[in-house]
Design an enzyme around this catalytic site. Structure first.
Site, PDB file in Angstrom:
ATOM      1  N   GLU B  47      40.230  62.657   7.180  1.00 56.80           N
ATOM      2  CA  GLU B  47      40.398  62.878   8.627  1.00 56.80           C
ATOM      3  C   GLU B  47      39.164  63.628   9.156  1.00 56.80           C
ATOM      4  O   GLU B  47      38.618  64.482   8.456  1.00 56.80           O
ATOM      5  CB  GLU B  47      41.655  63.749   8.804  1.00 56.80           C
ATOM      6  CG  GLU B  47      41.942  64.259  10.193  1.00 56.80           C
ATOM      7  CD  GLU B  47      43.012  65.368  10.186  1.00 56.80           C
ATOM      8  OE1 GLU B  47      43.034  66.177   9.230  1.00 56.80           O
ATOM      9  OE2 GLU B  47      43.805  65.414  11.136  1.00 56.80           O
ATOM     10  N   LYS B 124      46.548  59.593  15.613  1.00 57.13           N
ATOM     11  CA  LYS B 124      47.512  60.513  14.990  1.00 57.13           C
ATOM     12  C   LYS B 124      48.664  60.870  15.923  1.00 57.13           C
ATOM     13  O   LYS B 124      48.436  61.335  17.053  1.00 57.13           O
ATOM     14  CB  LYS B 124      46.785  61.778  14.561  1.00 57.13           C
ATOM     15  CG  LYS B 124      47.614  62.788  13.784  1.00 57.13           C
ATOM     16  CD  LYS B 124      46.684  63.921  13.314  1.00 57.13           C
ATOM     17  CE  LYS B 124      47.386  64.972  12.476  1.00 57.13           C
ATOM     18  NZ  LYS B 124      46.404  65.980  11.980  1.00 57.13           N
ATOM     19  N   CYS B 172      46.758  63.039   7.998  1.00 54.49           N
ATOM     20  CA  CYS B 172      47.096  64.425   7.651  1.00 54.49           C
ATOM     21  C   CYS B 172      48.599  64.724   7.795  1.00 54.49           C
ATOM     22  O   CYS B 172      49.392  64.218   7.021  1.00 54.49           O
ATOM     23  CB  CYS B 172      46.235  65.381   8.470  1.00 54.49           C
ATOM     24  SG  CYS B 172      46.235  67.078   7.831  1.00 54.49           S
TER      25      CYS B 172
END
Lengths: 313, 313
Positions: B47, B124, B172
């Site tokens: 990321e 995300k 993540c």
């Protein structure tokens, strides 16, 4: 703050077809008494704890099938366990095959309070296996034949007798389905109690899986789902041999960080115990897994809108 | 049957504020070349791989914030990586901070094919942290301040260049949310690629968590979700020190049984590789985790109908 509850898991060795009901009940009561002697407030027994795991067989008659089912709970066959629990002021969670007055059959679990009253009931939703025997398979898994899908959803219960915690139940295969844990956590579960009878060989898994990898999978699912839902979990096996079919053990108590705090070492009747602090769920719930702050249900649609996988073309 | 894909994860050591863009790009290209030399078809980077993890700081000006964002991808700062990947005929997955023409900011990840074309993009969804700095906290996590929530859902992509597999991306914190994995699996994902920057201390976790327990949690979530969704996973860290803030490592490649088949041993720039058989997903999908046979969405309602937990009174 802390809300300590002393809990026990009562793993059981296999129950053979030839074992009498009083023999099995005596084993259950011995485990119950050991848990009470160890000052537990709640003891968790396996799924289908009063009989062998009969869904491994294609039973020839309804008459034979009925011998594994309970028409009420307690009943004369099981009453001594509940009577002794009330005497010892200990709550219990236990699984059994339920036959309702309407003739419906469920794979069921209940929790009783230390005073003997019923805290809650759950009927297994994730029935594994098949309706028809799989041709040529060495072991069968016929839960879809003998049980209806649970019709009570995934309820949780506020438990004044158990440190005022919120308890939920899962049964065996349910523990591998993250949706089940998530619904319980969305309903506030701080402790999920789970009984299981998990085949050491073949059914549902593939030939590549060993008893060791199946035990690891059982603990992996319990650990990760406890962590991701910031809840305690107690998973309890019926383990070892049942008339030539093997069941895994690996019963354990898991904390809200996904760490195992107590684990069975044998495949036999064995008690595991721990003092669990229900307030240990708070760290996860208030930070990393604060659902209200972090969940994004507008993107979770397929979980409820579709059943099977729909891959792109 | 087998559909073998050779994959790599390119863990990176920290990127310091004082590191120049060309310096970081040279590190990325060195890892890319190592993956190509090891015959990988796809290499997964972390990321926010082009810069330090800037959401740990309250940045005083939009001007400074903008230095961490990419207005297009590729752009002059990043083009050499994509040019080299096309020359080497290797696909890549990489995370970056995206600033759209409309002025929206996302924590974004893309996959490119070996011919340089774009396979897919993801933004995300599970942003951790807070909008405002937490008073008195030693470390901050301000992703909710600097990014909007992803608006592309959880898409999957059929990948003719990658053994005709179905690929999905998470970033993540997404990997700790079982809903994210489940939506990808319901859309057929056979490989989930995940980059991360996970604090070794405090943010989101509690003070009781150590770098070791955080690394264990990262792998626990990847292993259990890969298992319960019968998918491969590649999780890749930016690791080690970034200007005095620690990041965990533990990058790994996980098979559909939840077993780690390759794992990083350092907190530095380190390549992990494996030959993965996408058909290894089939055992789980056709048996234990056959969604169409076993899921019961009529009982999963709270997952989409509520956000936060609603415990019983």
């Amino acid at each position: 703050m802390s809300r300590i509850l002393r809990v026990a898991g009562a793993q059981m060795a296999g129950i053979q077809k030839s074992d009498t009901r009083p023999h099995t009940l005596a084993r259950l009561i011995a485990l119950l008494e050991a848990a009470a002697a160890d000052r537990a407030s709640l003891v968790v027994f396996p799924e289908l704890a009063f009989t062998t795991f009969f869904p491994r067989w294609l039973l020839p008659t309804t008459q034979e099938l009925d011998t594994y089912f309970e028409r009420e709970m307690p009943n004369p066959n099981t009453q001594p366990l509940f009577t002794r629990a009330r005497e010892l002021k200990i709550g219990l969670n236990i699984g059994y095959a339920e036959l309702t007055p309407e003739g419906k059959r469920f794979n069921t679990s209940i929790i009783t309070n230390p005073d003997g009253s019923l805290l809650g009931k759950y009927r297994k939703i994730h029935l594994p296996g098949s309706v028809e025997p799989r041709p040529g398979a060495r072991f069968q898994q016929l839960e879809k034949r003998y049980f209806e899908y649970g019709d009570l959803g995934f309820p949780t219960f506020r438990a004044p007798h158990f440190a005022n915690g919120v308890l939920g139940m899962l049964i065996c295969n349910d523990r591998r389905w993250p949706e089940a844990w998530r619904v319980l956590a969305l309903r506030g579960a701080e402790l999920v109690v789970i009984g299981y009878n998990s085949a050491a060989y073949d059914p549902n898994g593939g030939d590549s899986e060993t008893p060791a990898s199946r035990t690891e999978h059982s603990q992996l699912a319990a650990r990760a789902n406890a962590y991701m839902n910031a809840t305690w979990a107690i998973t309890v096996a019926k383990a070892g041999d049942e008339d030539g079919s093997g069941l895994i053990g690996g019963s354990c108590i898991v904390d809200p960080n996904g760490h195992i705090v107590a684990v069975a070492k044998t495949l036999g009747d064995e008690l595991i115990t721990a003092d669990i602090d229900l307030d240990a769920c708070r760290q996860g719930r208030e930070k990393m897994f604060n659902f209200a702050q972090h969940r994004r249900p507008q993107w979770y649609g397929p979980i409820t809108s579709q059943i099977g996988a729909e891959p792109p073309k």
